[in-house]
Scaffold this motif. Structure first.
Motif, short mmCIF file in Angstrom:
data_model
loop_
_atom_site.label_atom_id
_atom_site.label_comp_id
_atom_site.label_asym_id
_atom_site.label_seq_id
_atom_site.Cartn_x
_atom_site.Cartn_y
_atom_site.Cartn_z
N GLU A 67 0.83 -1.21 0.00
CA GLU A 67 0.00 0.00 0.00
C GLU A 67 0.86 1.26 0.00
OE1 GLU A 67 -1.73 1.05 4.13
OE2 GLU A 67 -1.37 -1.11 4.20
N PHE A 68 2.08 1.17 0.53
CA PHE A 68 2.96 2.33 0.57
C PHE A 68 3.76 2.47 -0.74
CE2 PHE A 68 2.51 0.71 4.91
CZ PHE A 68 1.82 1.78 5.45
N CYS A 69 3.68 1.48 -1.60
CA CYS A 69 4.38 1.51 -2.89
C CYS A 69 3.56 2.21 -3.96
CB CYS A 69 4.70 0.09 -3.34
SG CYS A 69 5.87 -0.75 -2.25
N ASP A 70 2.29 2.43 -3.71
CA ASP A 70 1.38 3.04 -4.67
C ASP A 70 1.30 4.55 -4.43
OD1 ASP A 70 -0.77 3.93 -6.20
OD2 ASP A 70 -2.02 2.20 -5.74
N ALA A 71 1.89 5.33 -5.32
CA ALA A 71 1.94 6.79 -5.16
C ALA A 71 0.55 7.42 -5.15
CB ALA A 71 2.79 7.41 -6.26
N SER A 72 -0.45 6.74 -5.68
CA SER A 72 -1.81 7.31 -5.65
C SER A 72 -2.46 7.16 -4.28
CB SER A 72 -2.69 6.66 -6.72
OG SER A 72 -3.00 5.31 -6.38
N LYS A 73 -1.87 6.32 -3.40
CA LYS A 73 -2.43 6.08 -2.08
C LYS A 73 -1.56 6.61 -0.94
CE LYS A 73 -4.70 1.83 -3.52
NZ LYS A 73 -4.75 0.38 -3.36
N SER A 74 -0.25 6.73 -1.19
CA SER A 74 0.66 7.08 -0.10
C SER A 74 1.78 7.98 -0.60
CB SER A 74 1.26 5.81 0.50
OG SER A 74 2.25 6.13 1.46
N ASP A 75 2.14 8.95 0.23
CA ASP A 75 3.26 9.85 -0.06
C ASP A 75 4.54 9.37 0.61
OD1 ASP A 75 1.72 11.60 -1.58
OD2 ASP A 75 1.20 12.86 0.14
N ALA A 76 4.61 8.09 0.94
CA ALA A 76 5.81 7.54 1.57
C ALA A 76 7.02 7.71 0.65
CB ALA A 76 5.62 6.06 1.90
N LEU A 77 8.18 7.90 1.25
CA LEU A 77 9.42 8.03 0.49
C LEU A 77 9.75 6.70 -0.19
CD1 LEU A 77 11.96 9.67 -0.24
CD2 LEU A 77 13.00 8.78 1.85
N ARG A 78 9.92 6.75 -1.50
CA ARG A 78 10.31 5.58 -2.29
C ARG A 78 11.59 5.94 -3.04
NH1 ARG A 78 4.97 5.95 -2.23
NH2 ARG A 78 4.89 7.43 -3.94
N VAL A 79 12.60 5.09 -2.92
CA VAL A 79 13.89 5.30 -3.59
C VAL A 79 13.98 4.35 -4.76
CG1 VAL A 79 16.39 5.28 -3.32
CG2 VAL A 79 14.94 6.00 -1.40
N ASN A 80 14.13 4.92 -5.97
CA ASN A 80 14.25 4.09 -7.17
C ASN A 80 15.65 3.50 -7.26
OD1 ASN A 80 11.64 4.51 -8.29
ND2 ASN A 80 12.27 6.59 -8.77
N PRO A 81 15.74 2.18 -7.35
CA PRO A 81 17.06 1.55 -7.41
C PRO A 81 17.68 1.68 -8.79
CG PRO A 81 15.34 -0.11 -7.52
CD PRO A 81 14.65 1.20 -7.32
N GLY A 82 18.98 1.76 -8.82
CA GLY A 82 19.74 1.76 -10.05
C GLY A 82 21.10 1.17 -9.77
N LYS A 83 21.66 0.46 -10.73
CA LYS A 83 22.94 -0.22 -10.54
C LYS A 83 23.99 0.77 -10.03
CE LYS A 83 26.28 -3.25 -12.72
NZ LYS A 83 26.64 -3.97 -13.95
N GLY A 84 24.66 0.41 -8.96
CA GLY A 84 25.69 1.25 -8.36
C GLY A 84 25.15 2.28 -7.40
N GLY A 85 23.82 2.41 -7.31
CA GLY A 85 23.21 3.35 -6.38
C GLY A 85 23.18 2.78 -4.98
N ALA A 86 22.99 3.65 -4.01
CA ALA A 86 22.95 3.21 -2.62
C ALA A 86 22.05 4.13 -1.81
CB ALA A 86 24.35 3.20 -2.03
N VAL A 87 21.53 3.59 -0.72
CA VAL A 87 20.77 4.37 0.25
C VAL A 87 21.44 4.11 1.59
CG1 VAL A 87 18.53 4.68 1.35
CG2 VAL A 87 18.63 4.01 -1.04
#
Length: 96
Positions: A48-68
């Protein structure tokens, strides 16, 4: 969290208690699982937190070599429950 692969869709890392920048903070997680439990379970999961139409939770888009980078504990040693996180479903390919 370090992302090692590319060529997949979905799989964002979601922080359901953190408001994404520029949003109003709709649909954020209000309570967290029992931190003393051996296994954490969340009824309904994180989808439910992955759906931007339902939640404004922070989502980080993964990309090769990226990090959080985040710290799960505060300087006083207590847990920072705003770092509760999980993975949104991978829609295509494989995430590593």
């Amino acid at each position: 969290v370090v992302y090692l692969s590319e060529g997949f869709e979905g799989g964002e890392t979601v922080f359901p208690r953190v408001k994404a920048p520029g949003t109003q903070g709709r649909g954020l997680m209000k309570s967290v699982p029992d931190v003393n439990a051996d296994v954490w379970t969340m009824e309904g999961g994180l989808e439910e937190f992955c759906d931007a139409s339902k939640s404004d939770a922070l989502r980080v888009n993964p990309g090769k070599g990226g990090a959080v980078l985040f710290f799960g504990f505060r300087p006083d040693g207590s847990r920072d429950m705003d770092t509760v996180h999980g993975s949104c479903p991978v829609l295509k390919g494989q995430k590593m």
